[in-house]
Write a protein that holds these residues in place. Structure first.
Motif, short mmCIF file in Angstrom:
data_model
loop_
_atom_site.label_atom_id
_atom_site.label_comp_id
_atom_site.label_asym_id
_atom_site.label_seq_id
_atom_site.Cartn_x
_atom_site.Cartn_y
_atom_site.Cartn_z
N ALA A 194 60.27 35.04 -51.68
CA ALA A 194 60.08 35.73 -50.44
C ALA A 194 58.71 35.01 -50.02
N ALA A 195 58.96 34.42 -48.88
CA ALA A 195 57.78 33.53 -48.28
C ALA A 195 56.57 34.27 -48.16
N ASP A 196 55.46 33.46 -48.72
CA ASP A 196 54.15 33.92 -48.51
C ASP A 196 53.67 35.31 -49.25
N THR A 197 54.29 35.50 -50.33
CA THR A 197 54.42 36.72 -51.04
C THR A 197 53.90 36.43 -52.46
N GLY A 198 54.33 35.28 -53.28
CA GLY A 198 54.18 35.04 -54.61
C GLY A 198 55.30 35.85 -55.49
N LEU A 199 56.07 36.32 -54.43
CA LEU A 199 57.45 37.02 -55.30
C LEU A 199 58.66 36.45 -55.12
N ARG A 208 47.65 39.67 -54.56
CA ARG A 208 47.48 38.28 -55.07
C ARG A 208 46.11 37.61 -54.11
N ALA A 209 45.76 36.61 -54.30
CA ALA A 209 44.81 35.94 -53.38
C ALA A 209 45.01 36.19 -52.04
N GLY A 210 44.18 36.55 -51.31
CA GLY A 210 44.32 36.74 -49.82
C GLY A 210 44.92 38.00 -49.38
N GLY A 211 45.25 38.87 -50.12
CA GLY A 211 45.94 40.12 -49.77
C GLY A 211 46.89 40.79 -50.77
N TRP A 212 47.99 41.17 -50.10
CA TRP A 212 49.16 41.83 -50.97
C TRP A 212 50.47 41.39 -50.74
N GLY A 213 51.25 40.70 -51.60
CA GLY A 213 52.45 40.15 -51.35
C GLY A 213 53.43 41.42 -51.28
N THR A 214 54.05 41.41 -50.10
CA THR A 214 54.78 42.74 -49.97
C THR A 214 56.31 42.31 -49.52
N ARG A 233 60.40 39.66 -58.89
CA ARG A 233 59.56 39.34 -60.09
C ARG A 233 58.26 38.20 -59.47
N GLU A 234 57.18 38.26 -60.05
CA GLU A 234 56.14 37.35 -59.68
C GLU A 234 56.74 36.08 -60.07
N GLY A 235 56.42 34.70 -59.38
CA GLY A 235 56.79 33.42 -59.71
C GLY A 235 58.04 33.07 -58.92
N GLY A 236 58.63 31.92 -59.52
CA GLY A 236 59.85 31.56 -59.01
C GLY A 236 61.03 32.11 -59.35
N PRO A 237 62.19 31.60 -58.71
CA PRO A 237 63.58 32.16 -58.62
C PRO A 237 64.08 32.01 -60.37
N GLU A 290 59.09 23.04 -50.30
CA GLU A 290 59.31 24.09 -51.57
C GLU A 290 58.16 23.36 -52.70
N GLY A 291 57.47 24.21 -53.14
CA GLY A 291 56.78 24.02 -54.28
C GLY A 291 55.77 23.13 -54.42
N CYS A 292 55.09 22.83 -52.89
CA CYS A 292 54.10 21.91 -52.64
C CYS A 292 52.56 22.48 -52.73
N ARG A 293 52.04 22.10 -53.52
CA ARG A 293 50.40 22.47 -53.59
C ARG A 293 49.74 22.33 -52.20
#
Length: 612
Positions: free
Chosen positions: A240-245, A334-340, A361-365, A432-435
């Motif tokens: 889910a874009a920009d959520t960490g989820l 999460r850093a910068g707010g709440w992933g929703t 879930r937190e993290g990747g698929p 995807e996955g780019c730092r």
């Protein structure tokens, strides 16, 4: 080693700050330094052990404790049961009043929903836990428990046997949990951990369908039914874009939806089920506003059925009935707010909403289907009456061949300028996955992405000299119409921008995929995300994939020539509109010369680089 004694609901978990310190130290559990030996079970009369999970092996015990420090507690105990399983306890409670304590803890999300209190009568011994900072939990040297590997043994897979989860891999167990979530029998997390809650859900399904507790043959039918639903809807775990989820989404049916103005940057709809999804990271004020809006609407509409609400320092959850539909809302700090993540839809979509809620879930698929060729996959194939089929000789639209560099290892792709603010459109799989990202060497940030359409918008932090945006076409490309593509294929081998011409060879992609058009212009690795323009210089597609030539040769004995695919320009336009990103629209239809087309592509097309 002493064990914690739980006397009040507050004592079920240590304070959040303390939990964070425990997790940060890698769960350095308190233990004696002498060699670990099995000890007698010493649960006093009138007390019970709070069991949060059961695992087959000590290796799985270690995995659970590392992954769930809040549920396991500061000093967990492990009891060996008569059936060979290991029960993980976070402490003791007085039997009198234990049910009330556990119920309140479960409602607050402090312990798993299937946690229970045991008097210990079925346990044969207590296994102490040794720990160091490098090896948090050690297997006792005199343990008689062995790992149970996955097996394809015919006796193990005998449909007449009572169900036994031990031969199944974690992906297999997660797939069964997903199937039970779709059937409405399972409300836990899709974590691949098979405990009492998962087993109870399976038995509930089997009792309803078969009139008895589950056997191995029952999961054949359950798994086959779920596989049909998941594949028909293209259900996949996606970020889910920009959520960490990450969460399960019906990617084959998603269409851009309307945003509600609460700062949730991505919105999608499934027209077939009526489901709506919204994602984004929000601040504290928006967090309270969004949850209050849904909770108050639900409470006002169904006063006898109040919404479920969880409020923790690191997570908020709201769910319930909204009008004639249902909603589920989760926010993780999460850093910068709440992933929703917000999902809502009609009551008829309750199974799908349950699947989505359980999958977050937190993290990747992770996988939603069983391990290919594993025990559960074999059982499902047996139910379907067919052996596993070879993969189709066409790669996914998200995976061109030759493929881009693997995720998280860096790589390059192509993007093109769509407005005067320095925003470039490309493929989601490119970024995807780019730092970190760069556009022609200038640092850039990810603005929005869609895994379902494989599109992403990237903004350069400063203007690129001489860059001019391309217009997005207001009509689709016709069959056999001429097109020109541009990109940076085989970067490092070929030099600079590469421009190729071709035609629209088909109006659908592999398997009739109407998100794609087929083009004959040559495509190589690195072309991903590049523009496809018509004779008027307007974008009618975004390069995304090519036919897997090797698989076609293996399957048909024939070498395909220039069978490539692009995402329709109309979907690119919808993606940008749904995310509120302005773009240059086609203002007139004036044919360009080849030289003019090349100049326009040169001014708009850029090299995108991914830093893992």
């Amino acid at each position: 080693m002493s064990r914690p004694r739980l006397s009040t609901p507050i004592a079920v978990l240590p304070p959040p700050g303390r939990l964070a310190r425990i997790a940060a130290l890698g769960l350095c559990l308190l233990a004696a330094t002498s060699p670990a030996r099995a000890e007698p079970v010493d649960i006093p009369d009138g007390e019970c052990a709070v069991i949060v999970a059961s695992r087959r092996s000590m290796a799985e015990v270690r995995d659970f404790i590392r992954a769930n420090p809040d549920a396991a507690g500061e000093t967990p105990s492990v009891y060996l049961s008569r059936n060979g399983w290991h029960a993980i306890s976070r402490g003791l409670l007085r039997q009198r009043g234990a049910d009330g304590v556990l119920d309140r803890a479960k409602r607050n999300g402090l312990i798993p929903r299937d946690a229970y209190c045991s008097t210990g009568r079925v346990y044969t011994s207590r296994i102490p836990l040794q720990a160091t900072s490098r090896n948090p939990v050690e297997l006792p040297p005199d343990s008689l428990v062995e790992e149970v590997p996955a097996t394809r043994d015919a006796a193990t897979l005998d449909p007449r046997r009572m169900f036994d989860a031990r031969p199944l891999s974690r992906d297999d167990k997660r797939a069964l949990q997903a199937a039970l979530a779709l059937s409405g029998d399972y409300t836990g997390l899709l974590d691949g951990q098979w405990g009492r809650g998962s087993q109870a859900a399976l038995n509930t399904w089997s009792q309803r369908r078969m009139g008895r507790d589950a056997r191995m043959g029952d999961v054949m039918r359950l798994g086959a039914e779920a596989r049909t639903i998941l594949r028909d809807g293209g259900w996949r775990m996606r970020r889910a874009a920009d959520t960490g989820l990450s969460l399960a989404l019906p990617t084959a049916r998603l269409r851009p939806g309307k945003r509600d103005g609460d700062g949730l940057g991505e919105s999608w709809e499934d027209p077939e089920t009526g489901l709506s999804f919204q994602f984004g990271t929000v601040g504290d004020a928006a967090l309270r506003r969004i949850h209050a809006r849904f909770a108050e609407a639900a409470a006002g509409g169904r006063r006898n059925d109040p919404p479920y609400m969880l409020r923790r320092a690191d997570r908020w959850v709201s769910s319930g009935t909204l009008g004639r539909g249902l909603f589920y809302l989760r926010s993780d700090r999460r850093a910068g707010g709440w992933g929703t993540v917000v999902v809502y839809g009609p009551s008829s979509a309750k199974p799908e909403i349950g699947l989505v809620a359980s999958s977050i879930r937190e993290g990747g698929p992770v996988a939603l289907e069983p391990d290919p060729g594993g025990p559960l996959d074999l059982l499902i194939d047996r139910w379907n009456g067919a052996a596993p089929r070879d993969p189709a000789p066409i790669v996914s639209p998200r995976m061109p061949e030759p493929a881009p560099a693997p995720r998280n290892t860096g790589g390059t792709g192509t993007g093109f300028l769509i407005n005067s603010s320095g925003v470039y459109l490309t493929n989601a799989h490119v970024v995807e996955g780019c730092r970190a990202l760069s556009v022609n060497g200038i640092p850039a940030r990810l603005m929005a992405e869609s895994a379902g359409f494989d599109l992403a918008a990237v903004e350069a932090i400063m203007p690129i000299a001489g860059a001019r945006p391309l217009p997005i076409a207001d009509r689709p490309a016709g069959l056999n119409s001429d097109v020109t593509i541009a990109g940076y294929p085989l970067h490092g081998l070929l030099g600079g921008l590469n421009v190729q011409r071709g035609s629209v060879a088909g109006l659908r992609g592999p398997g009739g995929d109407d998100r794609l058009i087929q083009i004959s212009a040559p495509v190589q690795a690195g072309n991903s995300g590049g523009p496809v323009i018509d004779n008027d210089g307007a974008v009618v597609g975004v390069v995304v994939a090519k036919l897997d030539a090797r698989k076609v040769v293996d399957a048909l004995g024939d070498m395909p020539q220039n069978v490539n695919f692009a995402i329709r320009g109309a979907l690119a336009r919808s993606f940008l509109e749904a995310n509120g990103i302005p773009f240059r629209r086609q203002s007139s239809a004036v044919a360009q010369t080849r030289a003019e087309a090349a100049a326009a592509l040169d001014a708009a097309t850029a090299l995108l680089e991914c830093l893992p």
